[in-house]
Design an enzyme around this catalytic site. Sequence first.
Site, mmCIF file in Angstrom:
data_model
loop_
_atom_site.group_PDB
_atom_site.id
_atom_site.type_symbol
_atom_site.label_atom_id
_atom_site.label_comp_id
_atom_site.label_asym_id
_atom_site.label_seq_id
_atom_site.Cartn_x
_atom_site.Cartn_y
_atom_site.Cartn_z
ATOM 1 N N ASN A 99 -5.169 41.518 -48.113
ATOM 2 C CA ASN A 99 -5.146 40.493 -49.154
ATOM 3 C C ASN A 99 -6.559 40.235 -49.665
ATOM 4 O O ASN A 99 -7.527 40.721 -49.069
ATOM 5 C CB ASN A 99 -4.587 39.181 -48.593
ATOM 6 C CG ASN A 99 -3.060 39.168 -48.531
ATOM 7 O OD1 ASN A 99 -2.386 40.000 -49.140
ATOM 8 N ND2 ASN A 99 -2.518 38.223 -47.789
ATOM 9 N N HIS B 234 2.844 50.007 -45.334
ATOM 10 C CA HIS B 234 3.245 49.554 -43.998
ATOM 11 C C HIS B 234 1.995 49.488 -43.112
ATOM 12 O O HIS B 234 1.338 50.515 -42.922
ATOM 13 C CB HIS B 234 4.251 50.554 -43.422
ATOM 14 C CG HIS B 234 4.787 50.186 -42.077
ATOM 15 N ND1 HIS B 234 4.553 48.978 -41.472
ATOM 16 C CD2 HIS B 234 5.557 50.874 -41.205
ATOM 17 C CE1 HIS B 234 5.156 48.946 -40.296
ATOM 18 N NE2 HIS B 234 5.761 50.089 -40.109
ATOM 19 N N HIS C 176 5.198 39.732 -52.890
ATOM 20 C CA HIS C 176 4.341 40.707 -53.592
ATOM 21 C C HIS C 176 5.132 41.522 -54.613
ATOM 22 O O HIS C 176 4.845 42.701 -54.836
ATOM 23 C CB HIS C 176 3.654 41.665 -52.607
ATOM 24 C CG HIS C 176 2.718 40.988 -51.654
ATOM 25 N ND1 HIS C 176 1.370 40.884 -51.882
ATOM 26 C CD2 HIS C 176 2.940 40.384 -50.454
ATOM 27 C CE1 HIS C 176 0.798 40.245 -50.868
ATOM 28 N NE2 HIS C 176 1.727 39.930 -49.991
HETATM 29 FE FE1 HDE Z 1 3.257 41.311 -46.003
HETATM 30 N N1 HDE Z 1 5.085 41.974 -46.571
HETATM 31 N N2 HDE Z 1 4.098 40.277 -44.475
HETATM 32 N N3 HDE Z 1 1.469 40.465 -45.513
HETATM 33 N N4 HDE Z 1 2.408 42.235 -47.532
HETATM 34 C C1 HDE Z 1 5.344 42.752 -47.626
HETATM 35 O O1 HDE Z 1 6.720 44.644 -47.584
HETATM 36 C C2 HDE Z 1 5.354 40.477 -44.017
HETATM 37 C C3 HDE Z 1 1.207 39.608 -44.490
HETATM 38 C C4 HDE Z 1 1.077 42.303 -47.818
HETATM 39 O O2 HDE Z 1 1.823 46.350 -52.693
HETATM 40 C C5 HDE Z 1 6.754 43.250 -47.662
HETATM 41 O O3 HDE Z 1 7.065 46.453 -48.866
HETATM 42 C C6 HDE Z 1 5.568 39.720 -42.811
HETATM 43 C C7 HDE Z 1 -0.193 39.464 -44.274
HETATM 44 C C8 HDE Z 1 0.864 43.046 -49.034
HETATM 45 O O4 HDE Z 1 3.709 47.023 -51.797
HETATM 46 C C9 HDE Z 1 7.353 42.655 -46.391
HETATM 47 C C10 HDE Z 1 4.396 39.051 -42.571
HETATM 48 C C11 HDE Z 1 -0.784 40.252 -45.217
HETATM 49 C C12 HDE Z 1 2.139 43.428 -49.451
HETATM 50 C C13 HDE Z 1 6.194 41.896 -45.802
HETATM 51 C C14 HDE Z 1 3.483 39.413 -43.623
HETATM 52 C C15 HDE Z 1 0.263 40.866 -45.984
HETATM 53 C C16 HDE Z 1 3.073 42.914 -48.497
HETATM 54 C C17 HDE Z 1 7.495 42.974 -48.938
HETATM 55 C C18 HDE Z 1 4.073 38.083 -41.454
HETATM 56 C C19 HDE Z 1 -2.282 40.453 -45.476
HETATM 57 C C20 HDE Z 1 2.493 44.202 -50.705
HETATM 58 C C21 HDE Z 1 7.667 44.310 -49.620
HETATM 59 C C22 HDE Z 1 4.375 38.574 -40.152
HETATM 60 C C23 HDE Z 1 -2.943 41.143 -44.383
HETATM 61 C C24 HDE Z 1 2.322 45.674 -50.491
HETATM 62 C C25 HDE Z 1 7.135 45.269 -48.698
HETATM 63 C C26 HDE Z 1 2.646 46.421 -51.759
HETATM 64 C C27 HDE Z 1 4.440 43.124 -48.570
HETATM 65 C C28 HDE Z 1 6.300 41.261 -44.637
HETATM 66 C C29 HDE Z 1 2.177 38.861 -43.723
HETATM 67 C C30 HDE Z 1 -0.027 41.740 -47.081
HETATM 68 C C31 HDE Z 1 8.590 41.787 -46.565
HETATM 69 C C32 HDE Z 1 6.850 39.677 -42.018
HETATM 70 C C33 HDE Z 1 -0.885 38.630 -43.189
HETATM 71 C C34 HDE Z 1 -0.463 43.340 -49.720
HETATM 72 O O5 HDE Z 1 7.751 43.638 -45.487
#
Ligand code: HDE
Length: 714
Positions: A145, A336, A72
């Site tokens: 999402n 978060h 993202h």
């Molecule tokens: Fe994320 N995801 N994600 N994700 N995610 C990040 O956090 C992660 C997942 C989502 O505009 C990171 O600050 C793991 C699902 C959005 O700043 C990170 C897993 C969904 C955004 C991270 C998922 C999301 C992130 C990268 C699986 C939809 C952007 C930078 C266990 C419900 C937020 C940050 C923004 C961002 C980890 C799966 C949505 C790396 C480990 C499912 C919208 O922490």
Amino acid sequence: MKNFQDEKQRDLSVNKSDGTNKFLTTDQGVRINDDNNSLKAGERGPSLLEDFILREKITHFDHERIPERVVHARGSGAHGFFEVTNPIPELTKAGFLQEVGLKTPVFARFSTVAGSRGSTDLARDVRGFAVKFYTQEGVFDLVGNNIPVFFIQDASKFPDLVHAVKPEPHNEMPQAASAHDTFWDFISLMPESTHMIMWLMSDRAIPRSYRMMEGFGVHTFRLVNAAEESVFVKFHWKPKLGTHAVVWDEAQKISGKNPDFHRQDLWEAIEMGNFPEWELGVQIIPAEDEHNYDFDLLDPTKIVPEELVPVTVVGRLVLNKNPDNFFSETEQIAFHPGHVVPGIDFTNDPLLQGRLFSYTDTQLTRLGGPNFHEIPINRSVAPVHNNQRDGFMRQEINKGRVSYHPNSLGGGCPYQAKISEGGFSSFNERIEAHKVRERSESFTDHFSQARLFFNSQTPEEKSHIVKAFRFELGKVETTAIRVRMLGLLSQVDAELAEKVAIGLGATVPPAPETPMNKGVSPETEEEGTQEPKDGQQSIPLSEALSMIKNPTNSPTIESRKVAILCTDGVSESSVMNMKDALKKQGAKGCVIAPHLGSVLTDNDTAIAAEFSFLTASSVLFDAVYVPHGLGLNALMANEDAIEYLTDAYKHCKVIGADGEAAEIISGAPFSQKISNADAGIIVTSEIASQSFAQEFIAAMTMHRFWQREPNLYN
Ligand code: HDE
């Protein structure tokens, strides 16, 4: 000059860079007399190390970049508010959902997943839809999402998924694209991703605008009321402008013509007062219904069909202010899913549980330490008191000797809040289990909902999915991966697999005797589609899953853009008639001419050209209009102008022409293909007719005329 003898006179809360100080200063507040020349020994001499002004400026510049988000990275955001329209106190004690009209400030960030910070907005990808609510009880983040399911069921596979989709490690290609071997290699070995892949290959993955996307919390969450009773809940954002997409050919062209297309669209809409708006809805599932479905509520690769559990609207989100500074706000915001307030709680979804660890952890690297909650965009509006201290970039100047609990020296403060005082307490869920590394049997059906999604699409949407698979798998070089994918698709729908195979010049492999399952080893596991058990609810079709079947609640062309192709001699009344009619509907007609400056009308007046044929392109507009005029021959001779029309036709957009301009349509390269039934081609021999403009606008509310497509590719 002020004399700061008294400590209280130093107002530390004043932001030094608030623009009110007209003098250029160093970061230490010293006024700079010369910002253009470094300090030298003589005007042609060497620079002096002593030059603290130069050193400070360059050092700061050297450290301007911070690590981009691992996923993202590419995103855009805006401020706004959330307003309750239908309070749900019986379901949740969350203060911000208690009263009609209660407004909570928010910041929303939309993003793509795979690309780097500078990548195109129009990649085929999931879009992030993250909203930070600054509630009176603390920060609540809904980090979702625009697709309601996810690729994987367990957090442990996330690094693998992201490694597979990111540019390949040996040559860092391709950027912001899933159409490459490593991604499809992984997916073809992970049957649990099949449902998500159907969404990703659909038009959901190429939205027309951030303002025209749905949003989903994806996981099942819990709401908890004042009596500590809980229901399961799925969060939904429904866009006021309806859910719309572009077509893939268009998306690729936009990526070249204007890679900031979504960012600019969001920014301009807000600047023009067309504030993006969504309804927040919840699907409420009573605790006792937890096992009533033919899927597991804890499985993030599954939706709860809206036909089984309707969406109850609770409020609206309005984005009404662009950020003042992209870096400070959009880049530094830290979301978060673990930021919840009393009344909202988690479920045991194993993907969500993993996320609860990841987000703080990633900010430590990205934002450089544990004090990122003090960055203005991340600050809670509820007061923050605790014994967390020190660390990189600490802003708070904590006073006194006490930084521990319990204490007597600080009068016991800060002390714990009782539940009745708003203290957060986790839902008292009963758990009795063995410690295992296992996946529940109830997570093993990977195909039924993929099929439900595919079957619920219109023929046009199905054909877009087929073409997306042909494109993506066509870019895959390893034949075995393509064939493995065809094997998976054949378990969703035989015709889908057949059609994709034709595009690949391949053959669908015979159905495996033991279809792939559990996402790890294709050889081991048993059946991947599961029949509903007695009493479990299941449906064959869900209208809510199709974008075309659900265009919008109230047809509108608000904030849409129309290209008006002009040359000298254009009919002033035609242009003004259309511009005015569009403006009344909140849309915009943009004059496009062979060159910038202005065009001379048939009345010898000048109309300003907003773009030249070179600086804009059909793909950046929702419709194209050719007004009557004397210079039509010149227009027809201009290849760039003709390309506006051919692209608009190919992308199923409305095309209009009046007076003699109608001939341009009949002479266009696609004219043989136009069917009489095509309601997206609006022509009239009249000039500047009101009814023509209204017909044009009515056609635009349909968004696109997909019926054209079968003819296009014959
Ligand atoms: Fe994320 N995801 N994600 N994700 N995610 C990040 O956090 C992660 C997942 C989502 O505009 C990171 O600050 C793991 C699902 C959005 O700043 C990170 C897993 C969904 C955004 C991270 C998922 C999301 C992130 C990268 C699986 C939809 C952007 C930078 C266990 C419900 C937020 C940050 C923004 C961002 C980890 C799966 C949505 C790396 C480990 C499912 C919208 O922490």
